[in-house]
Design an enzyme around this catalytic site. Structure first.
Site, PDB file in Angstrom:
ATOM      1  N   GLU A  66      38.067  48.081  42.317  1.00 57.06           N
ATOM      2  CA  GLU A  66      36.678  48.092  41.011  1.00 57.06           C
ATOM      3  C   GLU A  66      36.930  46.504  40.383  1.00 57.06           C
ATOM      4  OE1 GLU A  66      34.223  47.540  39.515  1.00 57.06           O
ATOM      5  OE2 GLU A  66      33.200  48.437  38.414  1.00 57.06           O
ATOM      6  N   ASP A  67      36.398  45.679  40.138  1.00 55.80           N
ATOM      7  CA  ASP A  67      36.380  44.447  39.512  1.00 55.80           C
ATOM      8  C   ASP A  67      36.407  44.271  38.575  1.00 55.80           C
ATOM      9  OD1 ASP A  67      34.385  45.393  38.966  1.00 55.80           O
ATOM     10  OD2 ASP A  67      32.740  43.000  38.943  1.00 55.80           O
TER      11      ASP A  67
ATOM     12  N   ASP B  67      34.794  47.680  31.885  1.00 56.40           N
ATOM     13  CA  ASP B  67      34.295  47.482  30.125  1.00 56.40           C
ATOM     14  C   ASP B  67      34.411  48.151  29.489  1.00 56.40           C
ATOM     15  OD1 ASP B  67      32.920  45.376  28.672  1.00 56.40           O
ATOM     16  OD2 ASP B  67      31.150  45.808  29.742  1.00 56.40           O
ATOM     17  N   THR B  68      32.791  49.108  29.259  1.00 58.50           N
ATOM     18  CA  THR B  68      32.572  50.220  28.340  1.00 58.50           C
ATOM     19  C   THR B  68      33.410  50.877  29.405  1.00 58.50           C
ATOM     20  OG1 THR B  68      30.934  50.745  29.697  1.00 58.50           O
ATOM     21  CG2 THR B  68      30.312  49.195  27.843  1.00 58.50           C
TER      22      THR B  68
ATOM     23  N   THR C  28      31.002  53.416  34.411  1.00 61.42           N
ATOM     24  CA  THR C  28      31.497  52.727  35.757  1.00 61.42           C
ATOM     25  C   THR C  28      32.004  53.849  36.492  1.00 61.42           C
ATOM     26  OG1 THR C  28      29.494  51.533  35.839  1.00 61.42           O
ATOM     27  CG2 THR C  28      30.819  51.477  37.913  1.00 61.42           C
TER      28      THR C  28
ATOM     29  N   PHE D  30      31.982  37.114  28.319  1.00 57.73           N
ATOM     30  CA  PHE D  30      32.087  37.619  29.822  1.00 57.73           C
ATOM     31  C   PHE D  30      31.721  36.598  31.145  1.00 57.73           C
ATOM     32  CE2 PHE D  30      28.258  38.118  32.707  1.00 57.73           C
ATOM     33  CZ  PHE D  30      27.693  39.234  32.963  1.00 57.73           C
TER      34      PHE D  30
END
Ligand code: IMP
Ligand code: MG
Length: 211
Positions: free
Chosen positions: A128-129, A132-133, A136, A183
């Protein structure tokens, strides 16, 4: 189960950004950037090390390496090429995820159709890249666990721990860089579909994000 070794991530929180005029940055993107957070060379070196870490975990048969589309495409190809050079055989699969960040509270994650039966008894690596939260990866990992892989590991190039939801306990096994709550774009990561082929990882200007 063999012991899992992973080198500590490079923690770049608080590190000043590099200016867009201090590196070669394409003209079409440079005005949209606050600065460069991670130059491509540093990423390349770290990915090589993650591959070395992964390869210390002995497996029987080929690793089933699953690319989380689209953001992890470059990380996935670089990582698996490095694994090949380390005599670590790999098969490729892909899984597409979309998350809706506009609705922060609902935060729905949609996964593309995937034949989960194929992971039964396999050594699996989810690539995965960014986490964050955590919604995913949490969803992907819990779905995969239901289908009895022989081993299941997660490699994630970037980790933004300050954004993690309290109900998410998952921590990737291999992390490239720990970053501040900014971001980022480039190195495969996008904003509204753009900037993925910027080779450095940069920070998007706030005014573009809020527009
Ligand atoms: P999570 O489900 O909140 O952990 O978010 C994971 C997904 O959100 C990643 O796969 C990315 O596609 C996207 N994402 C989160 N933060 C960033 C960022 O800083 N830049 C680009 N995409 C991001
Ligand atoms: Mg994305």
């Amino acid at each position: 189960m063999a012991d899992l070794y992973s080198s500590p991530p490079i923690d770049i929180r608080g590190r000043p950004l590099t200016g867009v005029d201090q590196l070669v940055v394409p003209e079409v993107y440079r005005n949209d950037l606050k600065g460069i957070m991670i130059p491509k060379g540093e990423m390349k070196d770290r990915v090589e090390k993650i591959a070395e870490d992964i390869s210390t975990f002995p497996i029987q048969g080929d690793l089933l390496s699953i690319c989380m589309l689209k953001g992890a495409m470059y990380f996935f190809t670089d990582l698996n090429r490095a694994l090949g050079a380390l005599d670590y055989p790999v098969e490729f699969e892909t899984l597409r995820s979309r998350s809706y960040h506009a609705e922060e509270s609902t935060g729905k994650v949609i996964l593309s159709p995937f034949d989960y039966d194929m992971i039964k008894d396999r050594h699996v690596l989810v690539v995965e890249d960014i986490i964050d939260t955590g919604r995913t990866l949490d969803k992907v990992v819990s779905k995969m666990k239901e289908h009895n892989p022989r081993s299941l590991r997660v490699a994630c190039l970037f980790d933004k721990p300050s954004r993690r939801l309290p109900q998410v306990n998952l921590q990737p096994d291999y992390v490239g860089f720990v970053i501040d709550d900014e971001f980022i774009i480039g190195g495969g990561l996008d904003f509204n579909g753009r900037y993925r082929n910027l080779s450095h990882v940069g920070v998007l200007k706030d005014e573009l994000r809020l527009k």
